[in-house]
Write an enzyme that holds these catalytic residues in place. Structure first.
Site, PDB file in Angstrom:
ATOM      1  N   GLY A  11      41.046  44.685  44.166  1.00 57.80           N
ATOM      2  CA  GLY A  11      39.608  44.671  45.149  1.00 57.80           C
ATOM      3  C   GLY A  11      39.153  44.581  46.162  1.00 57.80           C
ATOM      4  O   GLY A  11      40.435  44.224  47.347  1.00 57.80           O
ATOM      5  N   ARG A  72      42.455  51.542  40.627  1.00 62.22           N
ATOM      6  CA  ARG A  72      43.607  50.599  39.806  1.00 62.22           C
ATOM      7  C   ARG A  72      44.649  51.179  39.016  1.00 62.22           C
ATOM      8  O   ARG A  72      44.460  52.444  38.816  1.00 62.22           O
ATOM      9  CB  ARG A  72      42.622  50.386  38.405  1.00 62.22           C
ATOM     10  CG  ARG A  72      41.462  49.356  39.138  1.00 62.22           C
ATOM     11  CD  ARG A  72      40.949  48.588  37.517  1.00 62.22           C
ATOM     12  NE  ARG A  72      41.887  48.553  36.622  1.00 62.22           N
ATOM     13  CZ  ARG A  72      41.824  48.504  35.551  1.00 62.22           C
ATOM     14  NH1 ARG A  72      40.937  48.825  34.806  1.00 62.22           N
ATOM     15  NH2 ARG A  72      43.053  47.545  34.573  1.00 62.22           N
ATOM     16  N   THR A 125      41.475  39.440  49.824  1.00 65.20           N
ATOM     17  CA  THR A 125      41.283  39.101  48.954  1.00 65.20           C
ATOM     18  C   THR A 125      39.483  38.069  48.894  1.00 65.20           C
ATOM     19  O   THR A 125      40.230  37.116  49.439  1.00 65.20           O
ATOM     20  CB  THR A 125      41.821  38.840  47.293  1.00 65.20           C
ATOM     21  OG1 THR A 125      41.372  38.815  46.125  1.00 65.20           O
ATOM     22  CG2 THR A 125      42.921  37.745  48.055  1.00 65.20           C
ATOM     23  N   ASP A 129      42.911  33.211  46.145  1.00 70.80           N
ATOM     24  CA  ASP A 129      43.625  32.703  45.250  1.00 70.80           C
ATOM     25  C   ASP A 129      45.934  33.176  45.803  1.00 70.80           C
ATOM     26  O   ASP A 129      46.114  33.411  44.597  1.00 70.80           O
ATOM     27  CB  ASP A 129      43.672  32.849  44.177  1.00 70.80           C
ATOM     28  CG  ASP A 129      42.780  34.398  43.835  1.00 70.80           C
ATOM     29  OD1 ASP A 129      43.308  35.755  44.560  1.00 70.80           O
ATOM     30  OD2 ASP A 129      42.897  34.879  42.672  1.00 70.80           O
ATOM     31  N   ARG A 171      37.936  34.041  39.626  1.00 68.75           N
ATOM     32  CA  ARG A 171      38.633  33.776  38.421  1.00 68.75           C
ATOM     33  C   ARG A 171      39.928  32.767  38.351  1.00 68.75           C
ATOM     34  O   ARG A 171      39.228  31.972  37.462  1.00 68.75           O
ATOM     35  CB  ARG A 171      39.354  35.367  37.741  1.00 68.75           C
ATOM     36  CG  ARG A 171      39.107  35.536  36.681  1.00 68.75           C
ATOM     37  CD  ARG A 171      39.239  36.862  36.285  1.00 68.75           C
ATOM     38  NE  ARG A 171      37.919  38.247  36.939  1.00 68.75           N
ATOM     39  CZ  ARG A 171      37.930  39.616  37.027  1.00 68.75           C
ATOM     40  NH1 ARG A 171      39.116  40.431  36.835  1.00 68.75           N
ATOM     41  NH2 ARG A 171      36.848  40.233  37.185  1.00 68.75           N
TER      42      ARG A 171
END
Lengths: 320, 320, 320, 320
Positions: A11, A72, A125, A129, A171
């Site tokens: 992303g 991706r 990101t 995380d 997430r």
């Protein structure tokens, strides 16, 4: 060392362009050549690779997204595909690769390193995380974008004495929710790292209404559940008017903040300086305000991102 | 005329505070007294009314939401409730009422006027869907907020070669979608005022990808269907990667733009000047850049907001 | 410990309200009472003091400036005046004072501590020039405000192939210039901490023009000299078109960034927790990402703010 | 008609890129070819001209400045130079020229038209001071940029009970000062179009302080005098603390607002549609919310921009 390659993967996050610029410029400044690989690992395998001039790096530091594009590419989990990527790098005479991205991107860099190709990971990101760093490129921008939305929602909520449940990205980590929630005076912050009790949250909001607060705000990390589901559960325990909002993909792009631009610049330059010292196979990061580099394989396999949950307790003391 | 009342009703919009300030200050400047009614028509009936000083109007012009609060109050459709409202106004010695809000708010003002209580409507809603005016207070801010989000989404979409379907507010009118869509270089703008063919939209986006565009953007007015539903239908005709976003309530609040502040100030002041001339029962607006006031009953019963659909055709010429 | 006082002093910085809120709320949450002192040390001596309720702290975290106001008050350098201040604090039953501000404000807190009145300093200033902390409240917001301006200036400079000299705040420290300069791709950053050679700067900009860069940007810290003077000197060595801008006081106010709000919240809460532990006479700060508290007298007398000049060298590598 | 040329000239304004895009795309959409001329009239004479593809117009609508660059070129006042420009246009097979810019740029277009080369002017300048239109491209953005600064200044002014004199752009017209001043709750707006009495302004601010207002704000148009000079004169009549700020060139660039993007798109497309109808020698504008086109020679020689001074009187009623 003569040529370094740069790719972005996963992303997009604001500040990736600042990182690309810093890597390319710092490399060129040290007498190296910089090559940009378009479309992440997919472009690597396809050989979508071009030399980057310093002047191409003018006017990109303030732009969101990634000028090298991302894609991706689950196929990169296969060893054969990884080796094809290495073949392309060698074909272009590239000696080391800097990968900017999140978890999945790091795994790509780890694989290449395991195959003997010197690869460095730069954490980009919005979710914050990634192990090996306190902060990632794009996190500060995403928090501020979420906060802009929350400030506006507070205006509307106050006008109508409503409670809003706002789902922010994250997430696997509650970092965006924690930072944006504290900054927006949220009554409750709901994150994967902490237990929550919806009934208690409803009671707290009721208590705050009773004390003269004109609205309620719950900031919810994506990883817990959807805003719509949370609202439904909350409605069971409350009689105030509630609305659910999912901020979604609007949190990724946009002009990066100063902090993200400076962080990206420091990371990118540090990656090059380490490569010049003959080091490699590293994950770049910032820890306790110092630039750090840890073994990328060890970092990914033995470490996990630690959300600063002390912020959760802090919010309970300032928004009781 | 000695005292005027002010209330805000319906969904909040940015610039309502600027309008409240202008009405109060312009009234005070003309030797009148200004009374604020909290919580819309509900507060009117309950007598939640207080005198406004000029100094209370310092530091509010830049704030989103409404300092007089708003509230849903379907009971005001009943004549008896309306008469209770008038009784409260008389109790406080209020001679005329200025109502800031959207469609429903206007109907309240219309009813009071029909009962003989001089009421003036000032158009405040982000949707721009009120008859009697080309622009409403809050529309410009909402469009810019939506545009900020669309600009960011374009960064992300371009990074990933994706197409985004972004649903903006506008239940009955496509105005936000049109303005934000043109400004964000949207491939397609889908509004209630115009037919659309999802297959053609998919083909257009495919054509643009083929011509080197790195992403797709569809701006969808809430009134047509949800972003998620639109995405599902689009996926039937396309093989590009699509994401759906609903901006939702983040479009209401926030610092008003200069245009909304100036418009609100002009509207509020104009309402007072008309009342001072002995006029009443009016809907305030701007038409062809001139302040206008039309009979509120006639305006609501015989006129409808006209979305400027020439903008739709314009977008087809500049984003083919 | 039963009552704590809060005052803001010196130049305002964005996030001061977030700090006031955190101090008051964290105190109330711990069973203490919080008192706000208006107009800094002047208000302290005059007894302009009032109890703060938790609900007053709603809706302030997003506001720039300081709700407790500030004021210049050189008279507070006199011992007699300081003792009057302490008398006022005792009169209101206040046991400890938290002062939010810059250098001068810290000296006030230091004096009170020397007289035996427990005072804690929380660093609030846009210049980031206070010893005992890596970052001050308001610095991040000021850098982003400056950066917004620089990004816009870059648009104009590029359109006209001009070079702009932009003077940012920072009398004694180059921190704003360094951060904003790196983030805006400045050709040169001129700060008090480093030597500079205007002729070399002119040559660098000429070199960059020759390499295809369409504009020049010099970010100048206020403490070095004025933008107008710098432009005049630069013109002696250059034949490109140059303009000077002084950003000035627009850098102080405005909605605080997420980082400043969270930092202010952490600082404010930490001050209260230390006071509850019986500690005092402290300067609060953040060092290497950890909250720290140092003796306020020692900090002020024996330490100086250290600008991170490694950022200067970094910029030379990424903008050569 | 087969090929149209586009150039930008004079000071850049936000939305020029949106206009370039609209002109190019609308031309291409109608089967024409679009040519971009770099560096204004200087580039025209030098033949710095290139074909514009539709895909080059992706991703430019949100960018400030002008992608075709601008340049000062006083030599274009000479007939001989003008004829050279026409020769270049003919060499490239260009049939008509659209010039985006301010007063000076219009004069260039007028001269070409007088020499028989069909030229159309599109009003792009932040000052809003062009005859033939109510609004120019870039004005709305500049007003909002100035307003952001004024909102921040109000925070600081209130914190310190100060009065700020803020000089905004507008050499010949008070439009930016009027719009930004109304929107920022300015005590006084000083513009070239109206007499002012500094003593009265000082008295008004004193009166407002006495009534509880915590600060003063004077918005001053550049064309009247400098902020520093105004402050000096004001200090003769006042004893409150005053600061002067000159916003300067930060008002030009930056992401254009929705209004400026839509206006630029409408103007650009309208220019092409008129050219397709065989019309020319026109000044494009918007009057009373309708697109208009007037003879460029008549417009420049016989008309002057009319600032809406009713806004001045409005401000006196809402900020007394």
């Amino acid at each position: 060392m003569k040529r370094i390659g740069i790719l972005t993967s996963g992303g997009d996050s604001s500040g990736m362009n600042a990182a690309i610029r810093a890597i390319a410029r710092s490399a060129i400044s040290a007498g190296l050549e910089a090559y940009g690989i378009n479309y992440g690992f997919a472009g690597l395998v396809a050989g979508n690779i071009r030399k980057l001039d310093s002047s191409e790096m003018d006017g990109v530091i303030d732009r969101g997204g990634t000028l090298l594009y991302s894609a991706r590419f689950p196929e990169f989990a296969q060893e054969q595909t990884q080796l094809k990527g290495i073949a392309q790098l060698k074909k272009f005479g590239i000696d080391a690769l800097v990968v900017i991205g999140g978890d999945g991107s790091y795994h790509g860099a780890e694989r290449l390193t395991q195959h003997g190709f010197n690869s460095v990971g730069v954490p980009g990101t919005i979710d914050n995380d990634i192990p090996g760093t306190d902060f990632t490129i794009g996190f500060d921008t995403a928090v501020n974008v979420a906060l802009d939305a929350l400030d506006r929602v507070n205006d509307t909520a106050t006008s109508h004495q409503r409670t809003f449940v706002v789902e922010v990205m994250g997430r696997g980590a509650g970092d965006i929710a924690l930072w944006a929630g504290i900054a927006a005076d949220a009554d409750a912050i709901v994150i994967p790292e902490r237990e929550y009790d919806i009934k208690e949250i409803a009671e707290k909001i009721n208590r705050n209404y009773a004390n003269g607060k004109q609205h309620g705000l719950i900031v919810l990390a994506e990883g817990v559940m959807s805003a719509a589901d949370f609202k439904d559960k909350l409605d069971e325990f409350s009689n105030f008017e509630t609305r659910a909002i999912t901020l979604g993909h609007v949190q990724r792009g946009g002009r990066p903040t100063a902090k993200d631009r400076v962080l990206a610049t420091r990371f990118g330059d540090y990656a090059i300086r380490l490569l010049l010292e003959g080091k490699g196979g590293l994950a770049i990061g910032i820890h306790d305000n110092q630039l750090v580099a840890t073994d990328i394989i060890d970092t990914l396999e033995n470490h996990k991102h630690q959300t600063d949950v002390s912020l959760y307790d802090l919010n309970e003391r300032v928004r009781f």
